[in-house]
Design a protein around this motif. Structure first.
Motif, PDB file in Angstrom:
ATOM      1  N   ILE A 258       0.848  -1.205   0.000  1.00 34.07           N
ATOM      2  CA  ILE A 258       0.000   0.000   0.000  1.00 34.07           C
ATOM      3  C   ILE A 258       0.880   1.250   0.000  1.00 34.07           C
ATOM      4  CG2 ILE A 258      -1.629   1.365   1.366  1.00 34.07           C
ATOM      5  CD1 ILE A 258      -2.990  -1.197   2.194  1.00 34.07           C
ATOM      6  N   LEU A 259       0.566   2.164  -0.908  1.00 27.17           N
ATOM      7  CA  LEU A 259       1.264   3.450  -1.024  1.00 27.17           C
ATOM      8  C   LEU A 259       0.260   4.570  -0.770  1.00 27.17           C
ATOM      9  CD1 LEU A 259       3.546   5.416  -1.867  1.00 27.17           C
ATOM     10  CD2 LEU A 259       2.971   4.925  -4.258  1.00 27.17           C
ATOM     11  N   PRO A 260       0.141   5.051   0.484  1.00 27.94           N
ATOM     12  CA  PRO A 260      -0.825   6.115   0.778  1.00 27.94           C
ATOM     13  C   PRO A 260      -0.449   7.428   0.092  1.00 27.94           C
ATOM     14  CG  PRO A 260      -0.106   4.982   2.787  1.00 27.94           C
ATOM     15  CD  PRO A 260       0.831   4.587   1.696  1.00 27.94           C
ATOM     16  N   ILE A 261      -1.464   8.184  -0.292  1.00 28.81           N
ATOM     17  CA  ILE A 261      -1.248   9.503  -0.914  1.00 28.81           C
ATOM     18  C   ILE A 261      -2.179  10.533  -0.271  1.00 28.81           C
ATOM     19  CG2 ILE A 261      -0.333   8.704  -3.130  1.00 28.81           C
ATOM     20  CD1 ILE A 261      -3.234   9.113  -4.241  1.00 28.81           C
ATOM     21  N   PRO A 262      -2.133  10.702   1.051  1.00 30.38           N
ATOM     22  CA  PRO A 262      -3.065  11.645   1.683  1.00 30.38           C
ATOM     23  C   PRO A 262      -2.884  13.051   1.133  1.00 30.38           C
ATOM     24  CG  PRO A 262      -1.258  11.109   3.166  1.00 30.38           C
ATOM     25  CD  PRO A 262      -1.156  10.167   2.008  1.00 30.38           C
ATOM     26  N   GLY A 263      -3.996  13.703   0.888  1.00 26.22           N
ATOM     27  CA  GLY A 263      -3.957  15.066   0.372  1.00 26.22           C
ATOM     28  C   GLY A 263      -4.409  16.057   1.426  1.00 26.22           C
ATOM     29  N   THR A 264      -3.963  17.281   1.288  1.00 23.60           N
ATOM     30  CA  THR A 264      -4.372  18.347   2.194  1.00 23.60           C
ATOM     31  C   THR A 264      -4.084  19.686   1.533  1.00 23.60           C
ATOM     32  OG1 THR A 264      -4.033  19.324   4.383  1.00 23.60           O
ATOM     33  CG2 THR A 264      -2.113  18.341   3.334  1.00 23.60           C
ATOM     34  N   SER A 265      -4.826  20.703   1.941  1.00 20.37           N
ATOM     35  CA  SER A 265      -4.551  22.069   1.489  1.00 20.37           C
ATOM     36  C   SER A 265      -3.912  22.890   2.597  1.00 20.37           C
ATOM     37  CB  SER A 265      -5.845  22.743   1.026  1.00 20.37           C
ATOM     38  OG  SER A 265      -6.796  22.770   2.086  1.00 20.37           O
ATOM     39  N   SER A 266      -3.470  22.200   3.664  1.00 20.42           N
ATOM     40  CA  SER A 266      -2.881  22.865   4.826  1.00 20.42           C
ATOM     41  C   SER A 266      -1.443  22.402   5.009  1.00 20.42           C
ATOM     42  CB  SER A 266      -3.697  22.543   6.086  1.00 20.42           C
ATOM     43  OG  SER A 266      -2.957  22.800   7.263  1.00 20.42           O
ATOM     44  N   LEU A 267      -0.541  23.347   5.125  1.00 17.32           N
ATOM     45  CA  LEU A 267       0.863  23.012   5.356  1.00 17.32           C
ATOM     46  C   LEU A 267       1.031  22.302   6.693  1.00 17.32           C
ATOM     47  CD1 LEU A 267       3.622  23.297   4.019  1.00 17.32           C
ATOM     48  CD2 LEU A 267       3.889  25.502   5.157  1.00 17.32           C
ATOM     49  N   ALA A 268       0.276  22.708   7.700  1.00 14.21           N
ATOM     50  CA  ALA A 268       0.368  22.071   9.017  1.00 14.21           C
ATOM     51  C   ALA A 268      -0.092  20.618   8.946  1.00 14.21           C
ATOM     52  CB  ALA A 268      -0.469  22.842  10.029  1.00 14.21           C
ATOM     53  N   HIS A 269      -1.175  20.360   8.214  1.00 15.41           N
ATOM     54  CA  HIS A 269      -1.660  18.981   8.086  1.00 15.41           C
ATOM     55  C   HIS A 269      -0.683  18.126   7.276  1.00 15.41           C
ATOM     56  CE1 HIS A 269      -6.108  20.236   8.903  1.00 15.41           C
ATOM     57  NE2 HIS A 269      -5.407  20.081  10.006  1.00 15.41           N
ATOM     58  N   LEU A 270      -0.034  18.714   6.281  1.00 13.70           N
ATOM     59  CA  LEU A 270       0.979  17.970   5.534  1.00 13.70           C
ATOM     60  C   LEU A 270       2.072  17.485   6.484  1.00 13.70           C
ATOM     61  CD1 LEU A 270       2.440  17.040   2.910  1.00 13.70           C
ATOM     62  CD2 LEU A 270       3.540  19.306   2.911  1.00 13.70           C
ATOM     63  N   GLN A 271       2.525  18.372   7.364  1.00 10.99           N
ATOM     64  CA  GLN A 271       3.586  17.992   8.290  1.00 10.99           C
ATOM     65  C   GLN A 271       3.110  16.922   9.275  1.00 10.99           C
ATOM     66  OE1 GLN A 271       4.311  22.101   9.427  1.00 10.99           O
ATOM     67  NE2 GLN A 271       6.255  22.115   8.330  1.00 10.99           N
ATOM     68  N   GLU A 272       1.849  16.987   9.679  1.00 11.72           N
ATOM     69  CA  GLU A 272       1.285  15.934  10.528  1.00 11.72           C
ATOM     70  C   GLU A 272       1.259  14.603   9.785  1.00 11.72           C
ATOM     71  OE1 GLU A 272      -2.571  17.023  11.883  1.00 11.72           O
ATOM     72  OE2 GLU A 272      -1.845  18.506  13.330  1.00 11.72           O
ATOM     73  N   ASN A 273       0.827  14.632   8.537  1.00 15.66           N
ATOM     74  CA  ASN A 273       0.766  13.403   7.752  1.00 15.66           C
ATOM     75  C   ASN A 273       2.146  12.775   7.595  1.00 15.66           C
ATOM     76  OD1 ASN A 273      -1.967  13.857   7.437  1.00 15.66           O
ATOM     77  ND2 ASN A 273      -1.803  14.654   5.364  1.00 15.66           N
ATOM     78  N   LEU A 274       3.161  13.594   7.376  1.00 12.36           N
ATOM     79  CA  LEU A 274       4.515  13.078   7.214  1.00 12.36           C
ATOM     80  C   LEU A 274       4.994  12.377   8.485  1.00 12.36           C
ATOM     81  CD1 LEU A 274       6.050  16.119   5.306  1.00 12.36           C
ATOM     82  CD2 LEU A 274       5.788  13.812   4.391  1.00 12.36           C
ATOM     83  N   LYS A 275       4.617  12.892   9.641  1.00  8.15           N
ATOM     84  CA  LYS A 275       5.041  12.282  10.905  1.00  8.15           C
ATOM     85  C   LYS A 275       4.443  10.890  11.091  1.00  8.15           C
ATOM     86  CE  LYS A 275       5.678  16.668  13.399  1.00  8.15           C
ATOM     87  NZ  LYS A 275       5.159  17.538  14.494  1.00  8.15           N
ATOM     88  N   ALA A 276       3.329  10.603  10.416  1.00  4.96           N
ATOM     89  CA  ALA A 276       2.694   9.293  10.557  1.00  4.96           C
ATOM     90  C   ALA A 276       3.586   8.171  10.052  1.00  4.96           C
ATOM     91  CB  ALA A 276       1.358   9.276   9.817  1.00  4.96           C
ATOM     92  N   THR A 277       4.535   8.482   9.171  1.00  3.28           N
ATOM     93  CA  THR A 277       5.414   7.434   8.649  1.00  3.28           C
ATOM     94  C   THR A 277       6.363   6.910   9.724  1.00  3.28           C
ATOM     95  OG1 THR A 277       7.071   9.038   7.887  1.00  3.28           O
ATOM     96  CG2 THR A 277       5.328   8.431   6.337  1.00  3.28           C
ATOM     97  N   ASP A 278       6.522   7.641  10.818  1.00  2.23           N
ATOM     98  CA  ASP A 278       7.403   7.203  11.907  1.00  2.23           C
ATOM     99  C   ASP A 278       6.678   6.343  12.934  1.00  2.23           C
ATOM    100  OD1 ASP A 278       9.570   8.628  10.848  1.00  2.23           O
ATOM    101  OD2 ASP A 278       8.951  10.472  11.872  1.00  2.23           O
ATOM    102  N   MET A 279       5.357   6.248  12.837  1.00  8.30           N
ATOM    103  CA  MET A 279       4.586   5.507  13.833  1.00  8.30           C
ATOM    104  C   MET A 279       4.741   4.006  13.647  1.00  8.30           C
ATOM    105  SD  MET A 279       1.000   7.617  14.059  1.00  8.30           S
ATOM    106  CE  MET A 279       0.362   6.358  15.169  1.00  8.30           C
ATOM    107  N   LYS A 280       4.933   3.302  14.754  1.00 10.32           N
ATOM    108  CA  LYS A 280       4.997   1.845  14.748  1.00 10.32           C
ATOM    109  C   LYS A 280       3.774   1.312  15.489  1.00 10.32           C
ATOM    110  CE  LYS A 280       9.067   1.966  12.830  1.00 10.32           C
ATOM    111  NZ  LYS A 280       9.208   1.623  11.392  1.00 10.32           N
ATOM    112  N   LEU A 281       3.002   0.479  14.818  1.00 12.46           N
ATOM    113  CA  LEU A 281       1.844  -0.154  15.441  1.00 12.46           C
ATOM    114  C   LEU A 281       2.184  -1.602  15.738  1.00 12.46           C
ATOM    115  CD1 LEU A 281      -1.090   1.237  13.244  1.00 12.46           C
ATOM    116  CD2 LEU A 281      -0.250   2.096  15.435  1.00 12.46           C
ATOM    117  N   SER A 282       1.899  -2.023  16.952  1.00 13.92           N
ATOM    118  CA  SER A 282       2.181  -3.402  17.340  1.00 13.92           C
ATOM    119  C   SER A 282       1.165  -4.343  16.707  1.00 13.92           C
ATOM    120  CB  SER A 282       2.140  -3.537  18.861  1.00 13.92           C
ATOM    121  OG  SER A 282       0.812  -3.344  19.327  1.00 13.92           O
ATOM    122  N   ALA A 283       1.487  -5.624  16.731  1.00 13.91           N
ATOM    123  CA  ALA A 283       0.556  -6.632  16.233  1.00 13.91           C
ATOM    124  C   ALA A 283      -0.735  -6.598  17.033  1.00 13.91           C
ATOM    125  CB  ALA A 283       1.189  -8.021  16.301  1.00 13.91           C
ATOM    126  N   GLU A 284      -0.615  -6.312  18.326  1.00 13.44           N
ATOM    127  CA  GLU A 284      -1.800  -6.240  19.181  1.00 13.44           C
ATOM    128  C   GLU A 284      -2.664  -5.040  18.806  1.00 13.44           C
ATOM    129  OE1 GLU A 284       1.205  -8.723  20.903  1.00 13.44           O
ATOM    130  OE2 GLU A 284       1.316  -6.596  20.303  1.00 13.44           O
TER     131      GLU A 284
END
Length: 290
Positions: A258-284
């Protein structure tokens, strides 16, 4: 960011970072006309690329022609690793309605227009968006796309808004590089919208995985999050992130294809979206979300 390879078995594969940017939200209301803040739209494109985003999704019917012109204005001459992906198969009427534009002649017109507005001699990836299913046979539409590919105007061909049966047919007709369907945590299946049907990603994900075809979700933040329910919202609160960020992280963990392509018209939201790539979700946590 992790990476993903498009058309991995071809002579010219494209490896991109695994968070792209969808430009549709850069237009005016109803995906029509110029952005309310043109300078911010240009800043978003520049910031995205400077932050490692090297996959941009656009279409000449966004605006119309607004996002293509913004991309060219902000980024041309383009970085060597930047992949521009556009869509054909639809157009807009003056009443802002969406209608099929998918005869072989229509598709050639759209490709030529995209080449002109993006200032390119070849477009690296073009999605054929299926609208008015059955009006123009898929074989005829894809035949025109593959002809444009042989002429060198398209490098790779993908399908958008495609059912499982249509994808299976497409794979028999030629090399399908990518699939772009609606997909998000809370909206995984087909959805009827005022302008037509958007096919969900869940019904084709396993087929994409089997063939090594990246699935590119659109509308992952638009239609899914208002109905996401307590699980996504609650876990986002526990993690100290937004539901949108958790939705992106869920997509990245859902499948390596999966290659997400979230869109936004807000620079602040773009930066939030970029930070999501650092999140690690456990199997649980993934099992909890489902």
């Amino acid at each position: 960011m992790s990476t993903i390879t498009i058309a991995q078995h071809s002579a010219q594969p494209l490896t991109v970072n695994r968070l792209g940017y969808g430009t549709m939200r850069l237009t005016g209301p109803d995906i029509w006309g110029e952005p309310a803040d043109r300078s911010q739209a240009l800043a978003i494109l520049n910031k995205a690329v400077a932050s490692g985003v090297n996959f941009l999704d656009t279409a000449d019917y966004y605006g119309e022609d607004v996002t293509n012109r913004l991309i060219a204005e902000a980024l041309h001459p383009y970085p060597a690793d930047l992949v521009l992906c556009t869509k054909v198969g639809a157009t807009r009427r003056p009443d802002k309605s969406w209608v099929p534009f998918n005869t072989p002649e229509n598709l050639r017109t759209s490709i030529d227009n995209n080449l002109r507005t993006l200032r390119r001699e070849q477009i690296q990836l073009v999605h054929l968006r299926l609208m008015g299913h059955g009006a123009v046979p898929l074989e005829e539409q894809l035949g025109a796309m593959f002809e444009l590919q042989r002429e060198g105007k398209i490098l790779h061909v993908g399908l958008s808004n495609v059912t499982r049966e249509e994808l299976e047919t497409g794979l028999q007709l030629g090399a399908i590089a990518t699939v772009e369907n609606m997909y998000g945590y809370a909206q995984r299946t087909t959805l009827q919208l005022p302008y037509g049907v958007n096919t969900g990603g869940e019904e084709v994900l396993d087929l994409c995985e089997q063939h090594g075809i990246p699935l590119i979700p659109f509308f992952s933040l638009v239609h899914g999050l208002p109905n996401a329910g307590d699980k996504l919202t609650g876990l986002a609160q526990q993690r100290g992130v937004t539901p949108a960020q958790l939705n992106i992280a869920w997509l990245l963990h859902r499948s390596p294809w999966i290659l997400p392509i979230p869109g936004t018209s807000s620079l602040a939201h773009l930066q939030e979206n970029l930070k999501a790539t650092d999140m690690k979700l456990s199997a649980e946590e993934m099992a909890y979300l489902g």
